[in-house]
Design a protein around this motif. Structure first.
Motif, short mmCIF file in Angstrom:
data_model
loop_
_atom_site.label_atom_id
_atom_site.label_comp_id
_atom_site.label_asym_id
_atom_site.label_seq_id
_atom_site.Cartn_x
_atom_site.Cartn_y
_atom_site.Cartn_z
N ALA A 11 45.75 87.10 82.29
CA ALA A 11 45.73 85.96 83.22
C ALA A 11 47.03 85.18 83.08
CB ALA A 11 44.54 85.06 82.93
N ALA A 12 47.44 84.57 84.18
CA ALA A 12 48.63 83.73 84.18
C ALA A 12 48.47 82.71 85.30
CB ALA A 12 49.88 84.58 84.41
N LEU A 13 49.09 81.56 85.13
CA LEU A 13 49.04 80.58 86.20
C LEU A 13 49.57 81.21 87.46
CD1 LEU A 13 50.22 77.37 84.31
CD2 LEU A 13 47.90 78.06 84.90
N GLY A 14 48.84 81.02 88.55
CA GLY A 14 49.18 81.71 89.79
C GLY A 14 49.74 80.79 90.85
N SER B 173 50.56 69.28 86.75
CA SER B 173 49.52 68.82 85.83
C SER B 173 48.81 69.95 85.05
CB SER B 173 48.46 68.03 86.60
OG SER B 173 47.81 68.86 87.55
N VAL B 174 49.25 71.18 85.19
CA VAL B 174 48.63 72.28 84.45
C VAL B 174 49.70 72.94 83.58
CG1 VAL B 174 47.38 74.46 84.60
CG2 VAL B 174 46.89 72.65 86.25
N ALA B 175 49.43 72.98 82.27
CA ALA B 175 50.42 73.48 81.31
C ALA B 175 50.23 74.95 80.96
CB ALA B 175 50.36 72.65 80.04
N GLY B 176 49.04 75.50 81.18
CA GLY B 176 48.79 76.88 80.81
C GLY B 176 47.31 77.17 80.78
N LEU B 177 46.98 78.30 80.21
CA LEU B 177 45.58 78.71 80.10
C LEU B 177 45.41 79.58 78.88
CD1 LEU B 177 45.87 81.83 81.20
CD2 LEU B 177 45.61 80.75 83.41
N ARG B 178 44.15 79.71 78.43
CA ARG B 178 43.87 80.59 77.31
C ARG B 178 42.40 80.93 77.26
NH1 ARG B 178 43.01 77.54 71.53
NH2 ARG B 178 41.74 79.35 71.15
N HIS C 209 44.73 74.32 80.73
CA HIS C 209 45.20 73.17 79.96
C HIS C 209 45.87 72.21 80.91
CE1 HIS C 209 47.76 71.61 76.37
NE2 HIS C 209 46.69 70.86 76.58
N GLY C 210 45.26 71.04 81.09
CA GLY C 210 45.79 70.08 82.04
C GLY C 210 46.27 68.81 81.38
N TYR C 211 46.99 68.01 82.16
CA TYR C 211 47.48 66.72 81.67
C TYR C 211 47.71 65.80 82.87
CZ TYR C 211 51.95 68.80 83.04
OH TYR C 211 52.96 69.41 83.75
N PRO D 252 52.06 62.87 80.19
CA PRO D 252 51.79 64.21 79.65
C PRO D 252 51.08 64.21 78.29
CG PRO D 252 54.14 63.93 80.16
CD PRO D 252 53.47 62.64 80.47
N ASP D 253 51.04 63.06 77.61
CA ASP D 253 50.33 62.99 76.33
C ASP D 253 48.81 62.95 76.54
OD1 ASP D 253 50.94 60.45 77.52
OD2 ASP D 253 50.16 59.49 75.71
N ARG D 254 48.34 62.66 77.75
CA ARG D 254 46.91 62.67 78.07
C ARG D 254 46.54 64.08 78.53
NH1 ARG D 254 46.91 57.25 81.70
NH2 ARG D 254 47.72 55.86 80.08
N GLN D 255 45.95 64.85 77.62
CA GLN D 255 45.71 66.27 77.88
C GLN D 255 44.24 66.62 77.72
OE1 GLN D 255 48.28 68.71 75.46
NE2 GLN D 255 50.02 67.34 75.77
N TRP D 256 43.84 67.73 78.35
CA TRP D 256 42.46 68.21 78.27
C TRP D 256 42.42 69.68 78.69
CZ3 TRP D 256 44.27 64.52 81.65
CH2 TRP D 256 44.42 64.93 82.98
N TRP D 257 41.28 70.31 78.45
CA TRP D 257 41.01 71.68 78.88
C TRP D 257 39.88 71.65 79.89
CZ3 TRP D 257 43.94 75.80 77.38
CH2 TRP D 257 44.83 75.58 76.33
N PHE D 258 39.90 72.57 80.86
CA PHE D 258 38.89 72.57 81.91
C PHE D 258 38.74 73.97 82.50
CE2 PHE D 258 42.93 71.78 83.85
CZ PHE D 258 42.89 72.35 85.11
#
Length: 173
Positions: free
Chosen positions: A113-116, A125-130, A35-37, A42-48
């Motif tokens: 998994a966790a942000l490394g 610019s990376v808020a997390g993952l899923r 999950h990036g922004y 920070p309101d401009r967000q996306w997944w990649f």
């Protein structure tokens, strides 16, 4: 046209970045996305998908596995074939990024998994993952890159990897 009027001068200031990305699937065929922004918005967000640029003389395969480990902590993944390739251009963090991306299929049983080990820019610019199921991805109202990922994933799960990499339409934002 570039500011100095030379044809092709734009390429001098914006070299195309070679990128390896990973379409990581777990035993339940869920895909892992970050999950990036935009750092200053920070309101401009996306997944990649996990991945990033090649370093030194590494191959795209080496970059894919290194980036996966750095960004997600997942070190046990079996890298498969290149599924898709795309060229994209987008503004991010105050500059234009021109990329030639290859998307590798990978499988893992390591679902924790966790942000490394993120770079400074990734930390900003990376808020997390899923993990996402195909159905969740298809129903998502959020921005996901590449833009047709839900459709591409469904085809992959239904038909298996393509015999040769599929060239996706270029994306320019």
């Amino acid at each position: 046209m570039p500011s100095d009027g030379r044809p092709g001068a734009e390429a001098d200031t914006h070299p195309v970045r070679k990128v390896a990305r990973v379409v990581l699937l777990d035993p339940d065929d869920r895909i892992l996305l970050l999950h990036g922004y935009e750092p200053d918005h920070p309101d401009r967000q996306w997944w990649f998908t996990p991945g990033g640029g090649l370093e030194g003389g590494e191959s795209r395969e080496e970059a894919a596995l290194r980036e996966l480990a750095e960004e997600t902590g997942i070190t046990r993944a079996e890298l498969g074939p290149v599924l898709w390739r795309r060229v994209c251009s987008f503004p991010f963090d105050g500059r234009r990024w021109d990329q030639d991306e290859w998307y590798f299929l990978a499988r893992t049983a390591q679902t924790e998994a966790a942000l490394g080990d993120l770079t400074d820019l990734e930390r900003r610019s990376v808020a997390g993952l899923r993990w996402w199921t195909s159905a969740e991805l298809s129903a998502a109202r959020e921005t996901v890159y590449p833009t047709r990922l839900a459709e591409l994933l469904r085809t992959l799960l239904d038909e298996g990897p393509p015999g040769t990499p599929v060239d996706l339409a270029p994306e320019h934002v």
